[in-house]
Structures are given as structure tokens and as C-alpha cells.
Design a protein around this motif. Structure first.
Motif, PDB file in Angstrom:
ATOM      1  N   SER A 170     -94.471 -33.000  35.466  1.00 34.86           N
ATOM      2  CA  SER A 170     -93.234 -33.164  34.694  1.00 34.86           C
ATOM      3  C   SER A 170     -93.152 -32.239  33.488  1.00 34.86           C
ATOM      4  N   LYS A 171     -94.301 -31.606  33.098  1.00 32.23           N
ATOM      5  CA  LYS A 171     -94.336 -30.832  31.861  1.00 32.23           C
ATOM      6  C   LYS A 171     -94.684 -29.354  32.051  1.00 32.23           C
ATOM      7  N   PHE A 172     -95.478 -29.011  33.065  1.00 37.19           N
ATOM      8  CA  PHE A 172     -96.008 -27.653  33.176  1.00 37.19           C
ATOM      9  C   PHE A 172     -95.039 -26.715  33.892  1.00 37.19           C
ATOM     10  N   ALA A 173     -94.766 -25.597  33.248  1.00 35.56           N
ATOM     11  CA  ALA A 173     -93.976 -24.497  33.834  1.00 35.56           C
ATOM     12  C   ALA A 173     -92.672 -25.000  34.449  1.00 35.56           C
ATOM     13  N   VAL A 174     -91.980 -25.893  33.745  1.00 37.60           N
ATOM     14  CA  VAL A 174     -90.751 -26.478  34.295  1.00 37.60           C
ATOM     15  C   VAL A 174     -89.612 -25.464  34.340  1.00 37.60           C
ATOM     16  N   GLU A 175     -89.772 -24.348  33.637  1.00 38.69           N
ATOM     17  CA  GLU A 175     -88.721 -23.330  33.658  1.00 38.69           C
ATOM     18  C   GLU A 175     -88.755 -22.479  34.920  1.00 38.69           C
ATOM     19  N   GLU A 176     -89.862 -22.579  35.675  1.00 37.08           N
ATOM     20  CA  GLU A 176     -89.977 -21.814  36.913  1.00 37.08           C
ATOM     21  C   GLU A 176     -89.142 -22.463  38.022  1.00 37.08           C
ATOM     22  N   PRO A 177     -88.642 -21.662  38.986  1.00 38.63           N
ATOM     23  CA  PRO A 177     -87.895 -22.232  40.119  1.00 38.63           C
ATOM     24  C   PRO A 177     -88.755 -23.232  40.892  1.00 38.63           C
TER      25      PRO A 177
END
Length: 306
Positions: A170-177
Motif C-alpha cells: 500500500s505504500k511502496f512505489a505507488v506512483e509506478e503503473p
């Protein structure tokens, strides 16, 4: 409405996870070890992900994000490893009770990170899930002599790791597709599962036995489906609600075992499963009631203002 959509995605992933224990039992009957089954699950699951999404995105990604997503996948693989030890040391009905402590651990992690207490709906849901798990796991009447220290510790470790997996997702690299997140999470899980077993033995058994058939089923329902839905939905629902929704895994496991293994389920276990379903639905239902109440009050408020 968006939150409901993503909540349903988490439920689908959880239900998919619930089928794994039954498939594992069939694998054990065919003479396969837990290490080979887990290894084949993540290896073949990773291959399916790699083929399906080969041209879906550019693999270029910052090293930091790749590492964080790989760590997320590692958490998932270690859950399976720790839980396998717990099942070996404890009766399965008790081992699953320890695993499902991830529900309150996940809410606790979210509370610590956000520095605020969980809302009442989550606390009530956790209470229902805890009681429901005790009934569904048939823990009442079990002798205390069945509890080995090793089994208890690894059962709680599997719960902690699963909650951490939910948190990382839920928190890591959430900006990635989402597709890119899925691939690198699956890669981390695959490398962990393969290199914590005997890779040579795993490869040999995949070629010379029917292990590949179990790997295909386990990889699809234990990697592709849940990893995809979690990669898309967990950043949206958060670790607290996500871990509550993941409790759907236990009712799913019970229903599948009844259908395919013919295992008996007592009335108390069905009651426990009902409590779990209520606990899962409760936060969303209370939010719906609250929203409905605000919608009804809003026109009156506007009228008074005018």
C-alpha cells in the motif's frame, strides 16, 4: 464508489489466496514437498506475469522503487515459508488462527504510521474477525499440549509478515503503473521462494514430474490473480482496511476444502465464517450509512442557509 471498487479487488485477491491450501493438500498427496510447491508457485507465477505483461510497459524503473517492490514480494514468499512451519508444528485449525492475527496487526501498523487511533468501525470489525476466526478455526476444545512454541512463534511470524506485505503493497512505489508494480513484486517473491529451496531439485521435479501442473494452478491463483489485484487496489484502500478485507481468505479456504476435499465443517465453524463475513462488510456498510445520512441532511441545511 471508487473505494468500493478497490475493496472488491482486495476481496478477489483474498478469495484467490483461499484456494491455495486445498491445492497444496493435493500436491502433498502426490508426494511433493512444501518447498517444491511454494517454489513452483512463485516461479511459474512469475513466468506467467512476465509473458502476459511483456509488452505492457517499459521495464525502466528507479533502482530504489525496484528494490522496494522486490522487498514487497519477498514478504509474500516469507509468509508462505513461515506458515508452512506453523502448519507442520500445529494442528491446521490452530495454525490458521495465528496467521489471521494479521488483521489487527495491520490496523495497528496503520495506526502507528498515521499516529491516530483506528476508527470505531475498524475496531468493531477486528473484534468480529477475531471471534469469528476462533470459531471458524475450531480452536475451542483443542488441548493446550497441541501448542508447540515453535509453531506458535512461526504462526505469529507469518501474521506479522502478511501484515507487513499489505503495508509495503500500500505504500511502496505507488506512483509506478500497476503492471510494473506487479512484475517487480512477483520478481522479488520468485527469487526468494526459489533460492530458499533447492533450485536444482525444483527444476528437476518441474521437468520430470507433474509438479508443473500444481505450479501452474498455484502460480495463477497464488501469484497472478492476488498480486495483480493487490498491486492495483492496496495503495487505494490502505493497510488497515486492506487487512480486514483479506480476512475473506479463511471463508474461501473453508468453502473450497468442503467442495474439493469433502472436509466436514461444524455449525460453530459456519457461525465463525458468518462473523468473519460480517466483520469484513461492516466498515463499508457503516460508511455507506454515514454517507446516506449526510446526503439526507444536506438539502435541509442548504434550505436553512438560503
Amino acid at each position: 464508489m471508487q473505494l468500493l471498487k478497490y475493496s472488491i479487488m482486495v476481496l478477489i485477491g483474498s478469495i484467490s489466496y483461499g484456494t491455495l491450501s486445498t491445492m497444496m493438500k493435493f500436491g502433498f498427496k502426490d508426494g511433493h514437498s512444501s518447498g517444491d510447491l511454494v517454489g513452483s508457485q512463485y516461479l511459474i507465477g512469475w513466468l506467467i506475469v512476465a509473458v502476459l505483461f511483456l509488452f505492457s510497459f517499459k521495464y525502466k524503473i528507479p533502482w530504489k522503487n525496484a528494490g522496494l517492490l522486490a522487498i514487497t514480494g519477498m514478504m509474500s514468499a516469507f509468509v508462505g515459508k513461515a506458515y508452512a512451519v506453523a502448519v507442520a508444528e500445529l494442528p491446521a485449525s490452530i495454525a490458521v488462527v495465528f496467521l489471521f492475527q494479521f488483521t489487527w496487526i495491520g490496523v495497528l501498523i496503520e495506526s502507528i504510521i498515521n499516529k491516530r487511533r483506528p476508527d470505531r468501525s475498524k475496531v468493531l470489525a477486528i473484534c468480529l474477525l477475531f471471534i469469528g476466526t476462533l470459531f471458524a478455526g475450531a480452536i475451542f476444545g483443542q488441548p493446550l499440549s497441541a501448542l508447540s512454541l515453535t509453531g506458535v512463534l512461526f504462526g505469529l511470524l507469518s501474521a506479522l509478515l502478511f501484515a507487513l506485505y499489505m503495508f509495503c503493497n500500500s505504500k511502496f512505489a505507488v506512483e509506478e503503473p500497476s503492471m510494473k508494480r506487479l512484475f517487480f513484486i512477483a520478481t522479488g517473491a520468485m527469487l526468494t521462494a526459489v533460492f530458499t529451496t533447492n533450485p536444482v531439485t525444483l527444476a528437476t521435479n518441474l521437468v520430470e514430474t507433474n509438479l508443473w501442473q500444481f505450479g501452474l494452478l498455484l502460480g495463477t491463483l497464488g501469484v497472478v490473480v492476488p498480486f495483480f489485484f493487490f498491486a492495483v487496489s492496496m495503495p487505494k484502500v490502505g493497510v488497515g482496511l486492506g487487512t480486514i478485507l483479506c480476512a475473506a481468505e479463511l471463508p474461501s479456504a473453508m468453502v473450497v476444502s468442503v467442495i474439493f476435499l469433502g472436509e466436514g465443517v461444524t455449525s460453530l465453524q459456519w457461525f465463525g465464517m458468518f462473523l468473519i463475513i460480517v466483520g469484513i462488510a461492516l466498515p463499508e456498510y457503516l460508511k455507506y450509512l454515514l454517507k446516506k445520512t449526510h446526503t439526507k441532511k444536506k438539502p435541509l441545511h442548504e434550505k436553512r442557509v438560503s
